[in-house]
Each structure stands twice: as C-alpha cells, then as structure tokens.
Design an enzyme around this catalytic site. Structure first.
Site, PDB file in Angstrom:
ATOM      1  CB  SER A  18      -0.962   0.013   1.193  1.00  0.00           C
ATOM      2  OG  SER A  18      -2.030  -0.892   0.978  1.00  0.00           O
ATOM      3  CE  LYS A  71      -4.195   1.286  -0.797  1.00  0.00           C
ATOM      4  NZ  LYS A  71      -4.615   0.591   0.408  1.00  0.00           N
ATOM      5  CB  SER A 112      -4.402   1.279   4.025  1.00  0.00           C
ATOM      6  OG  SER A 112      -3.521   0.949   2.983  1.00  0.00           O
TER       7      SER A 112
END
Length: 345
Positions: A112, A115, A169
């Site tokens: 993640s 991101k 997240s």
C-alpha cells in the site's frame, strides 16, 4: 431458548460466509476460471497474487538498472545501523542526499505504499473539491483487502477519498479514484471500470518515471500484490520525496483520525494505520508527520515515513520488514537522520 441461540449463530455464520464470498468472487474467478485480471501490464494476463508460494513471480521481474546518477547517490559510507527490513533508505528531503541505504536497488513489492503514487497522480488530474460518485468498482477489490467502507452510490469529494485511501489504507478508495481519473484521461465518463483502472496504472508508471523511479512497474492502484508489479526502496524514496512537496498529502497523513460526512447523511470514521503518529502507541514519535504503511504477503511490513528536524525533513523507507520491525527500523533511521541534519551546518 438454546435452539433460538443456535439458530441465530448459524444465521450469522451464513451471513458472514456469503459476504466474504461476494468479495472473493473477483479474485477466485481470476485464479480458478482463467478470467482476465483487473490489471494489465501489456497482454491482460497478469493476475493478482493471492498466494505468492504458488507463483514464480520473480521470473516476471527484469534486472534492475543503476544509472551513474543513482550509483553516485548511493556511494555514501553507511553508518553502523542494523534494520530488520530487506531494503531500506534514508534521505535528507531538503537536499535529496542519501544518508543510509540497504539493498536500495533490489526488487521489492510496494504493497500500500504505492498509494502515495496513486495520490500524486490523482492530484495531477483532480481538484480536491471535485465530487466523485462511487460505483461498483469498490466490489472488485480482493476479499482480503483493507477497506475504508465505501459503498456504491456514495458521493464524496476527492479530498475525502484521499483520506479514505491514505489513512485506513482503503483499497476501495484507491479503486474509486483510479476509475474517476482513468475515465477523465479516456475522455469517457461511461468507460468500464477495468479499462479506467488500466489507464490509471499507465499514468502511475508515467509519473514514476518522471520522478526518477526507473526500476518500478505498478499494476494496481492500491499496491495489492500482482505478477509483474515491483519497485525498489530507492524508487519509493523518489516517490516519497515528491509526496512531501504536496500540502494536501502531508496534511492528510498527519491526521490520526477523522470522520467523513456524506451527502446522504452517512458518516465514515477513519483511523490512520501509522503507529508512529498515534499518541497511544509505544512507537509514537512527535516529530513524525506520516507517510504511508503497507502490508501484503509478498511485501511484508512496509513503512515510508518522514520526520521534522530543525533543518527540514528526513525521509525513511522501510520495505519488507517484520511486524514490529517496520516501526523500530523507521524510528532508528529517523533518529539518525535527525541527528545528522541537526549537526550539519
């Protein structure tokens, strides 16, 4: 009475099973029935990885490049610092000077932390005040994804979607943003979700190259493990440095908690996954301002973080560490970085 209790428990179990099966369908269909993956590198045959032990994923990763510029950047004498992470990097965010590195050019999986790049692409294409209507793309994410709790039909501002993606997240938020931007680039508001996501990942890779991340390939907007997706600690450091220049991103990642209020009256509470900014955590550090956690079976525990010093910011990249290691590794590097920057004239 006992029969009624057993009946209630049975119904709850069935409900949970059906719910999980519903979200698992996209992943199951890709793995068992040969359906093309949501993501595509070139030929639409590179699926998400639900079980890394059954896939020779390293065969999809090319040899990492090392330009003279990168070689020079990494030609520093490392301090005697030990970290659990497979790969790590510490950078003076003001000058871009590398202060510490470990396997900085070895391929890793971003999880993640990708991101951060997704957020940068979104901000290139959108105003934070734009309103996005959530579609069924939020149901495409694998069943074991982290979620913010978005539902089809919800209407949120881009800023709120960035919060939903960067704090808890939320993979659902990453998909919603990817579809919104992908359709913009395609100039087709009715483009199907998969086509929009593929277009968005193309924009991610273009952005990464612009930032000097030459040893990366992003296939998913949320960082979920996928065959052919990889990066390096050095590349994620380049991406992290750019994120520190964004007032929007740095404002969001400092938040411990927030609550989104939607037009239909529904509220969505959000909590930051970063223990370094949680005052109730044993790993809390008052100088830390973010940035992003990441966890998958292939990536391990990751954390890109930044801390304030009296001379500017220092950026730490921890990739593929242990559960506690990513916090301890980050604090160890950030402490060293703050010391170095405070002594430099």
């Amino acid at each position: 009475m006992k029969k009624n209790i057993n009946l209630i428990i049975s119904l709850l179990c069935i409900t949970v099973f059906v719910h999980n099966l519903f979200y698992a369908v996209p992943l199951i269909s890709q793995n068992l029935y040969g359906v093309q993956a949501v993501y595509a590198k070139a030929d639409d045959t590179l699926p998400l990885i639900s079980d890394g032990s059954s896939v020779d994923y390293m065969s999809y990763i090319p040899e990492m490049k090392c330009s003279r510029q990168v070689e020079k950047a990494l030609s520093v004498r490392n301090p005697e610092i030990s970290v659990d992470a497979k790969a790590a990097l510490l950078i003076d965010a003001k000058t871009g000077k590398v202060l510490y590195h470990k396997n900085a050019l070895e391929p890793i999986f971003p999880a993640s932390t990708a991101k951060i790049l997704t957020a940068l692409v979104v901000l290139d294409w959108c105003k934070t005040s734009e309103v996005v209507k959530i579609g069924n793309e939020v149901n495409l994410i694998p069943y074991d994804s982290s979620r913010a709790g978005l539902r089809a039909g919800d209407k949120l501002k881009v800023y709120n979607l960035l919060e939903a993606m960067l704090l808890p997240s939320g993979n659902d938020a990453a998909y919603a943003l990817a579809v919104h931007v992908g359709r913009k680039e395609l100039k087709d508001n009715k483009a199907d979700a998969m086509s929009a996501i593929r277009e968005f990942t193309r924009l991610m890779n273009d952005k990464a190259r612009d930032l000097g991340a030459e040893n990366s390939c992003f296939i998913s907007p949320d960082g979920y493990d996928a065959i052919g997706q990889y990066s390096t600690a050095y590349d994620m450091g380049r991406i992290g440095l750019q994120a520190l220049k964004s007032k929007t991103i740095t404002k969001i990642v400092k938040e411990r908690t927030t609550t989104i209020k939607m037009a239909n009256g529904r509220t969505l509470p959000l909590w930051n996954t970063n223990a370094l900014i949680n005052k109730d955590s044993v790993w809390y550090e008052s100088h830390v301002i973010g940035l992003k956690t990441g966890t998958t079976s292939l990536a391990g525990r990751c954390l890109i973080s930044a801390a304030q010093t009296d001379k500017g910011l220092v950026l730490s990249v921890i990739m593929n560490s242990s559960s506690q290691g990513r916090w301890n590794d980050s604090l160890r590097l950030l402490k060293y970085g703050r010391k170095v920057m405070s002594t430099n004239k």
